[in-house]
Structure formats: C-alpha cells, structure tokens
Design a protein around this motif. Structure first.
Motif, PDB file in Angstrom:
ATOM      1  N   ARG A 157       0.828  -1.214   0.000  1.00 17.79           N
ATOM      2  CA  ARG A 157       0.000   0.000   0.000  1.00 17.79           C
ATOM      3  C   ARG A 157       0.861   1.263   0.000  1.00 17.79           C
ATOM      4  O   ARG A 157       0.686   2.155   0.824  1.00 17.79           O
ATOM      5  N   TRP A 158       1.792   1.317  -0.954  1.00 17.84           N
ATOM      6  CA  TRP A 158       2.677   2.477  -1.072  1.00 17.84           C
ATOM      7  C   TRP A 158       1.881   3.645  -1.607  1.00 17.84           C
ATOM      8  O   TRP A 158       1.255   3.557  -2.657  1.00 17.84           O
ATOM      9  N   ARG A 159       1.902   4.758  -0.883  1.00 17.56           N
ATOM     10  CA  ARG A 159       1.101   5.931  -1.247  1.00 17.56           C
ATOM     11  C   ARG A 159       1.989   7.103  -1.612  1.00 17.56           C
ATOM     12  O   ARG A 159       3.053   7.297  -1.028  1.00 17.56           O
ATOM     13  N   SER A 160       1.469   7.876  -2.556  1.00 14.73           N
ATOM     14  CA  SER A 160       2.089   9.139  -2.925  1.00 14.73           C
ATOM     15  C   SER A 160       0.967  10.080  -3.351  1.00 14.73           C
ATOM     16  O   SER A 160      -0.207   9.720  -3.296  1.00 14.73           O
ATOM     17  N   ARG A 161       1.326  11.253  -3.838  1.00 12.33           N
ATOM     18  CA  ARG A 161       0.309  12.191  -4.306  1.00 12.33           C
ATOM     19  C   ARG A 161      -0.504  11.592  -5.449  1.00 12.33           C
ATOM     20  O   ARG A 161      -1.682  11.865  -5.588  1.00 12.33           O
ATOM     21  N   GLY A 162       0.139  10.767  -6.264  1.00 11.50           N
ATOM     22  CA  GLY A 162      -0.515  10.211  -7.452  1.00 11.50           C
ATOM     23  C   GLY A 162      -1.495   9.098  -7.157  1.00 11.50           C
ATOM     24  O   GLY A 162      -2.386   8.831  -7.957  1.00 11.50           O
ATOM     25  N   GLY A 163      -1.353   8.427  -6.047  1.00 11.59           N
ATOM     26  CA  GLY A 163      -2.244   7.317  -5.744  1.00 11.59           C
ATOM     27  C   GLY A 163      -1.583   6.287  -4.850  1.00 11.59           C
ATOM     28  O   GLY A 163      -0.708   6.615  -4.053  1.00 11.59           O
ATOM     29  N   GLU A 164      -1.997   5.041  -5.022  1.00 17.72           N
ATOM     30  CA  GLU A 164      -1.518   3.955  -4.184  1.00 17.72           C
ATOM     31  C   GLU A 164      -1.220   2.737  -5.050  1.00 17.72           C
ATOM     32  O   GLU A 164      -1.931   2.466  -6.022  1.00 17.72           O
ATOM     33  N   ILE A 165      -0.166   2.018  -4.682  1.00 15.99           N
ATOM     34  CA  ILE A 165       0.145   0.744  -5.320  1.00 15.99           C
ATOM     35  C   ILE A 165       0.045  -0.314  -4.230  1.00 15.99           C
ATOM     36  O   ILE A 165       0.650  -0.182  -3.165  1.00 15.99           O
ATOM     37  N   ASP A 166      -0.723  -1.366  -4.507  1.00 15.79           N
ATOM     38  CA  ASP A 166      -1.000  -2.375  -3.488  1.00 15.79           C
ATOM     39  C   ASP A 166       0.256  -3.099  -3.017  1.00 15.79           C
ATOM     40  O   ASP A 166       0.485  -3.250  -1.823  1.00 15.79           O
ATOM     41  N   VAL A 167       1.062  -3.584  -3.968  1.00 20.10           N
ATOM     42  CA  VAL A 167       2.272  -4.342  -3.636  1.00 20.10           C
ATOM     43  C   VAL A 167       3.376  -3.923  -4.594  1.00 20.10           C
ATOM     44  O   VAL A 167       3.149  -3.854  -5.809  1.00 20.10           O
ATOM     45  N   ILE A 168       4.548  -3.667  -4.050  1.00 20.61           N
ATOM     46  CA  ILE A 168       5.731  -3.447  -4.878  1.00 20.61           C
ATOM     47  C   ILE A 168       6.729  -4.521  -4.474  1.00 20.61           C
ATOM     48  O   ILE A 168       7.079  -4.649  -3.296  1.00 20.61           O
ATOM     49  N   ALA A 169       7.152  -5.307  -5.466  1.00 22.75           N
ATOM     50  CA  ALA A 169       8.049  -6.431  -5.200  1.00 22.75           C
ATOM     51  C   ALA A 169       9.228  -6.386  -6.155  1.00 22.75           C
ATOM     52  O   ALA A 169       9.136  -5.867  -7.265  1.00 22.75           O
ATOM     53  N   CYS A 192       0.670   4.146 -13.021  1.00 29.19           N
ATOM     54  CA  CYS A 192       1.914   4.555 -13.699  1.00 29.19           C
ATOM     55  C   CYS A 192       2.505   5.808 -13.061  1.00 29.19           C
ATOM     56  O   CYS A 192       3.712   5.874 -12.811  1.00 29.19           O
ATOM     57  N   ARG A 193       1.671   6.807 -12.800  1.00 26.30           N
ATOM     58  CA  ARG A 193       2.155   8.031 -12.152  1.00 26.30           C
ATOM     59  C   ARG A 193       2.737   7.719 -10.768  1.00 26.30           C
ATOM     60  O   ARG A 193       3.781   8.243 -10.382  1.00 26.30           O
ATOM     61  N   THR A 194       2.052   6.868 -10.040  1.00 30.96           N
ATOM     62  CA  THR A 194       2.519   6.507  -8.703  1.00 30.96           C
ATOM     63  C   THR A 194       3.835   5.740  -8.782  1.00 30.96           C
ATOM     64  O   THR A 194       4.749   5.969  -7.978  1.00 30.96           O
ATOM     65  N   ALA A 195       3.960   4.861  -9.768  1.00 33.40           N
ATOM     66  CA  ALA A 195       5.214   4.123  -9.958  1.00 33.40           C
ATOM     67  C   ALA A 195       6.349   5.083 -10.306  1.00 33.40           C
ATOM     68  O   ALA A 195       7.482   4.922  -9.828  1.00 33.40           O
ATOM     69  N   GLN A 196       6.075   6.085 -11.113  1.00 34.83           N
ATOM     70  CA  GLN A 196       7.094   7.075 -11.449  1.00 34.83           C
ATOM     71  C   GLN A 196       7.529   7.847 -10.208  1.00 34.83           C
ATOM     72  O   GLN A 196       8.719   8.131 -10.031  1.00 34.83           O
ATOM     73  N   GLU A 197       6.589   8.150  -9.326  1.00 31.86           N
ATOM     74  CA  GLU A 197       6.933   8.824  -8.075  1.00 31.86           C
ATOM     75  C   GLU A 197       7.772   7.906  -7.187  1.00 31.86           C
ATOM     76  O   GLU A 197       8.706   8.364  -6.515  1.00 31.86           O
ATOM     77  N   PHE A 198       7.454   6.618  -7.185  1.00 33.27           N
ATOM     78  CA  PHE A 198       8.258   5.651  -6.428  1.00 33.27           C
ATOM     79  C   PHE A 198       9.689   5.640  -6.947  1.00 33.27           C
ATOM     80  O   PHE A 198      10.645   5.694  -6.173  1.00 33.27           O
TER      81      PHE A 198
END
Length: 156
Positions: free
Chosen positions: A35-47, A90-96
C-alpha cells in the motif's frame, strides 16, 4: 440479524493483498512495500526479483490486487483496471522511482492479481480447486488467488 458496524467486517482487500504478497515471496520475490502511497495514488504491492545468476536484470513489479466475491459487477476485478486506473498506477510508480532512484534502471512491469473471496458459513465449507495459485481461509472467509497476470498493461 442487526446491521454490524463496518469495523465488524474484515478488510477483504487487505487480506487479498496478504495472500498475493505471501505467494510472491514463495515465488522468490522480495516485498519492498505494501500500500505504497504518494500524491498520485496507491500501489498495493511493490516487489523486487533480484537475479543472482547474472543472467538478466532485476525486475520491479507494481502489483494491483483485485479481491472480489461472487456476483461482482466488474468481471472479478478485471474491468476495474481501466485506462484511468492504469494511468494513476503509472504516475505513482514514477513517483516511487523518483524517490528510489537506485531502482530506476530495473526492468519494471505492471501486474494484476485477481483474488476471489467467499464467506464460509457453518453449513458451507470451501474446497480448494487445484487450478488456483494460492488459497487461505481466515476470519470466516476463503480467498483464492485465481489469476496472476504479469505485465498486464504498459505504462503509457
């Protein structure tokens, strides 16, 4: 039966994410975030999958988990991954990747996990079907990882 407060019911989305996270770990992936969060949104799992054999690049998977029960409106969650949702991921992944530039050279992909949830009652038990990737029974529910779609969509 009286209506119960929302806190009475388990968070099936979180339980589905737990199942997917455990399955990814059993397949050799290392969990980086839930549940990684940023301004762009949330990603459930990053592995992350690190290649120790030197035969390729390491891979980052940004995983969207959809947990659904019978009779849902969106084809088990598949229809919920429409273009606007893909763009947010995609936006959230770019922020990650901006926050963790050491991972920016990894191969990145956007995966989707479909989890089916069924309430277990005293009169009904659930038999796991061998075609499912993983399953768990917890808090009165039986969850099965029915489908895992690697590289389900591309970042535009």
């Amino acid at each position: 039966m009286a209506n119960q407060p929302p806190s009475y019911y388990p968070d099936l989305g979180a339980l589905g994410e737990d199942l997917v996270a455990q399955w990814l770990e059993s397949c050799g992936w290392m969990l980086l975030h839930r549940r990684w969060r940023s301004r762009g949104g949330e990603i459930d799992v990053i592995a992350e999958f690190l290649r120790s054999d030197g035969e390729g690049e390491s891979t980052l998977a940004f995983v969207e988990v959809k947990t659904r029960s019978a009779g849902n409106w969106d084809s088990g969650g598949r229809d919920a991954i429409a273009l606007p949702k893909q763009q947010r991921i995609c936006r959230t992944a770019q922020e990650f990747l901006a926050k963790y530039p050491q991972k920016a050279d990894y191969t990145c992909r956007f995966d989707v996990a479909i989890v089916y949830s069924e309430r277990i009652t005293k009169n009904r038990t659930v038999d796991s079907v061998g075609a499912n990737l993983a399953a768990i029974s917890i808090l009165g529910y039986h969850l099965t990882l029915q489908e895992y779609i690697p590289a389900a969509f591309d970042c535009l």
